[in-house]
Design a protein around this motif. Structure first.
Motif, PDB file in Angstrom:
ATOM      1  N   GLY A  11       1.198   3.785   5.025  1.00  0.00           N
ATOM      2  CA  GLY A  11      -0.291   3.533   6.251  1.00  0.00           C
ATOM      3  C   GLY A  11      -0.332   4.952   7.124  1.00  0.00           C
ATOM      4  O   GLY A  11      -0.611   4.504   8.054  1.00  0.00           O
ATOM      5  N   THR A  16      -0.204   5.403   0.485  1.00  0.00           N
ATOM      6  CA  THR A  16       0.121   4.004   0.102  1.00  0.00           C
ATOM      7  C   THR A  16       1.237   3.051  -0.639  1.00  0.00           C
ATOM      8  O   THR A  16       0.562   2.285  -0.254  1.00  0.00           O
ATOM      9  N   THR A  23     -12.288   0.417   0.741  1.00  0.00           N
ATOM     10  CA  THR A  23     -12.119  -1.125   1.139  1.00  0.00           C
ATOM     11  C   THR A  23     -10.259  -2.079   0.294  1.00  0.00           C
ATOM     12  O   THR A  23      -9.951  -2.721   1.301  1.00  0.00           O
ATOM     13  N   LEU A  44      -7.557  -1.321   1.030  1.00  0.00           N
ATOM     14  CA  LEU A  44      -6.100  -1.950   2.898  1.00  0.00           C
ATOM     15  C   LEU A  44      -5.988  -2.741   2.058  1.00  0.00           C
ATOM     16  O   LEU A  44      -4.329  -3.288   3.531  1.00  0.00           O
ATOM     17  N   ALA A  76      -1.701  -4.135   2.034  1.00  0.00           N
ATOM     18  CA  ALA A  76      -1.188  -4.738   2.681  1.00  0.00           C
ATOM     19  C   ALA A  76       0.049  -6.629   1.924  1.00  0.00           C
ATOM     20  O   ALA A  76       0.707  -6.372   2.570  1.00  0.00           O
ATOM     21  N   ILE A  80      -8.987   3.030   8.551  1.00  0.00           N
ATOM     22  CA  ILE A  80      -7.642   3.671   8.835  1.00  0.00           C
ATOM     23  C   ILE A  80      -7.489   5.073  10.176  1.00  0.00           C
ATOM     24  O   ILE A  80      -6.439   5.152  10.245  1.00  0.00           O
ATOM     25  N   PHE A 126      -1.286   1.274  10.832  1.00  0.00           N
ATOM     26  CA  PHE A 126      -0.398  -0.055   9.135  1.00  0.00           C
ATOM     27  C   PHE A 126       0.016  -0.743   9.536  1.00  0.00           C
ATOM     28  O   PHE A 126       1.695  -0.662  10.370  1.00  0.00           O
ATOM     29  N   THR A 146      -9.882  -4.656   9.841  1.00  0.00           N
ATOM     30  CA  THR A 146      -9.185  -4.455  10.181  1.00  0.00           C
ATOM     31  C   THR A 146      -7.925  -5.445  10.545  1.00  0.00           C
ATOM     32  O   THR A 146      -6.868  -4.601  10.539  1.00  0.00           O
ATOM     33  N   TYR A 183      -5.498  -4.849   7.657  1.00  0.00           N
ATOM     34  CA  TYR A 183      -5.079  -3.853   7.439  1.00  0.00           C
ATOM     35  C   TYR A 183      -3.713  -3.851   8.943  1.00  0.00           C
ATOM     36  O   TYR A 183      -2.370  -2.941   8.831  1.00  0.00           O
TER      37      TYR A 183
END
Lengths: 103, 501
Positions: free
Chosen positions: A62, A77, B3, B6, B10, B172, B177, B203, B206
């Motif tokens: 991140g 990542t 996207t 993201l 996560a 980002i 994050f 959002t 993330y």
């Protein structure tokens, strides 16, 4: 190495993975992690490499890493023990101002 | 950049953290990712084109957004509050497409040519079905993430195109994050077809913040859900906040868990935000300004700006409560005149913006300039410290005898009158001046006279800004996301006067 935006790269010596957020036009640019050239995601790993102590600060998932000279920017990542470098120059952590959620 | 990355990040970093839904019955990031993969495989097997979503908020919304991204199909949420005819016309424009439709809305869109219809129930079942979870998904490389029909307050809705790189760049560059604490939860109450709803989904994933979706907004449901779900973050459009405040003022619910309340999507009356700040002194308020075409927020008035403004005796600082704050670090904003020249502080012109999140594109047509600048069609100005004041749509600016008059400024003054509950100011055709200033008033307590209101404006603004036509109404026309329908009001006022008036 063709470091085009959105291309994804995998460390040859640790678990780190990155995606290119901002590219460089320099076709001779060499992206490394832990002191070894990174592989395109999906390519099979290079066997036998070891993490160079000079490039072992690690990367965090991140976080964004930048090279001021070329303008290259990477998003990590997947975390790893190696540090990122471009043509031997260590990439630096991009400090981002904390913003409140607005959506 | 896509996207779907993201959610991938996560779900790999915190697979077991709650991502969506109630605290005791929610879905984790790992499960959301699995459902999105299955949903993508299912979608690819149904037919070509965008995934159209017609339904209320809920678990199916983030699932559909990320399922679309998995197989690189645009996600196209439609406004189910439109008339059946308008809804079918928009749906037909998406063909060929696959539409996921709330079961009880299915009859409204049945038989639309070129559209494969599936119920929300069938889609959600497919996302949990092992057959689809194990299915190979096709390799795809198309980069439209979202097709969003603009609200069309000034005409036929336009299909705004947001590409993955715009939305991913927005996320980002503005969100750290996984920085959210595990007890954080956001309440999403704008509908799925609003850019803020889509941005909220991306959002939050993330940031690692659980999202709770309110099926449809009512002030009572909002307050109740905020309390039972221990909501810490929420975004409201100004009309929603104005409806929530009386419930809180009536006492009872204090929302002790709420930490941050953001607002945007329309002009916030200063009286409403001041009341909200008094009522919720421990809450961080943020005003986000942005457009569908800019991937949501491009400028933000921070919590510390709110506190500084309300505590200040300096009128230049105090008035910033009516601004939208300063540009995000990742975008540039300029004010330009009609000739394209950049204007200095304090001068009003058109708001222009540039940055990696700016899409500035409609289906089959980009309106982004070659050097990346996007003309927002909003009029505004910046103060010496870079705070942006948005006055409204450029089309709404009244041109009276060569003078440009911003309706927002006059509305703000009238809203401060104790007997004015709501107000809209607009230009009407005028033989002598080209346009004249008209005000439509919703009165409260004792109805004020037009003469008293005219005096009120004249002593605070120039006489040319004083409305010459005054109308009184029981309510003003807003759409469901809080946008004033000036077009409707203008048509209403342009009709020939009825006999006896």
């Amino acid at each position: 190495m063709d470091l085009k935006p959105g291309s994804r790269w995998k460390s040859a010596v640790c678990s780190a993975e990155v995606i290119v957020v901002r590219a460089t036009k320099d076709a001779a640019a060499r992206l490394e992690c832990g002191g070894h050239e990174m592989n395109a995601a999906g390519a099979s790993p290079t066997p036998g490499g070891t993490l160079s102590p000079d490039f072992s600060g690690g990367v965090q998932v991140g976080k964004r890493y930048v090279d001021a000279d070329s303008g290259v920017e990477m998003l990590c990542t997947k975390a790893g023990q190696g540090s990122l470098s471009l043509n031997g120059r260590l990439l630096t952590l991009k400090e981002a101002k904390a913003l409140p959620s607005s959506d | 950049m896509h996207t779907s990355l993201l959610l991938e990040m996560a779900s790999e970093t915190f697979p077991d953290r709650l991502a969506v839904g109630p605290h005791d019955d929610g879905v984790t990031y790992g499960e959301l990712a699995a459902r999105a993969r299955a949903g993508g495989a299912w979608l690819a097997a149904q037919g070509p084109g965008p995934l159209v979503f017609i339904g209320v908020n809920g678990m199916a919304v983030p699932t559909a957004i990320f399922a679309s991204a998995e197989v690189a199909r645009p996600f196209a949420p439609l406004n189910y509050r439109l008339s059946d005819e308008d809804l079918r016309r928009l749906l037909a424009r998406t063909a060929p497409s696959v539409a996921v439709v709330d079961d009880e809305m299915m009859a409204r869109v049945a038989g639309t040519p070129g559209v494969v219809l599936a119920t929300r129930g069938a889609f959600e079942a497919a996302c949990r079905d092992p057959i689809w979870r194990d299915a190979e998904k096709p390799i795809v490389d198309v980069d439209i993430a979202v097709l969003l029909f603009t609200s069309g307050t000034t005409g036929e809705p336009k299909a705004a195109v947001l590409r993955h790189r715009h939305l991913a760049s927005y996320v980002i560059s503005t969100v750290e994050f996984m920085h959210a604490d595990e007890d954080e939860a956001a309440l999403v109450s704008v509908p799925p077809y609003h850019i803020a709803g889509i941005a909220a989904t991306l959002t939050a994933v993330y940031a690692g913040r659980r999202n709770v979706y309110l099926a449809t907004f009512t002030p009572e449901a909002w307050v109740e859900t905020a309390a039972t779900e221990k909501i810490t973050h929420a975004m409201l459009v100004p009309t929603m906040l104005a409806r929530v405040l009386p419930l809180l003022e009536a006492g009872g619910e204090t929302l002790p868990h709420l930490r941050a309340l953001s607002y945007g999507g329309g002009r916030m009356p200063q009286s409403v935000i001041e009341r909200a700040m008094r009522l919720l002194p421990n809450v961080d308020f943020a005003n986000g300004y942005g457009l569908t075409e800019t991937s949501s927020t491009i400028a933000v008035l921070l919590p510390e700006d709110h506190r500084a403004a309300i505590a200040s005796d300096d009128p230049n600082v105090r008035r910033r409560l009516g601004s939208v704050g300063r540009p995000l670090p990742s975008v540039e904003i300029e004010i330009r005149g009609p000739d394209g020249a950049r204007l200095g502080p304090g001068v009003s012109g058109e708001v222009h913006v540039r940055g990696e999140q700016i899409a500035g594109e409609y289906l089959h047509k980009t309106v982004l300039q070659d050097d990346g600048w996007f003309a927002t069609n909003d009029s505004g100005w910046m103060d010496g410290d870079g705070y942006l004041f948005v006055e409204g749509r450029l089309d709404d600016v009244i041109v009276r005898g060569g003078e440009n008059i911003s309706p927002g400024e006059i509305e703000d003054v009238l809203r401060l009158h104790p007997n004015v509950a709501d107000v809209a100011v607009l230009g009407l055709p005028d033989d002598q001046w080209g346009e004249r200033v008209a005000a439509v008033i919703v009165a409260q307590h004792d109805a004020p006279s037009a003469a008293a209101l005219a005096d009120w404006v004249k002593t605070r603004l120039r006489s040319t800004k004083t409305p010459e036509t005054w109308e009184f109404r029981a309510a003003l026309p807003y759409n469901d996301t809080g946008k004033l329908l000036r077009r409707v009001l203008r048509q209403d006022l342009s009709r020939p006067p009825t006999a006896g008036r």
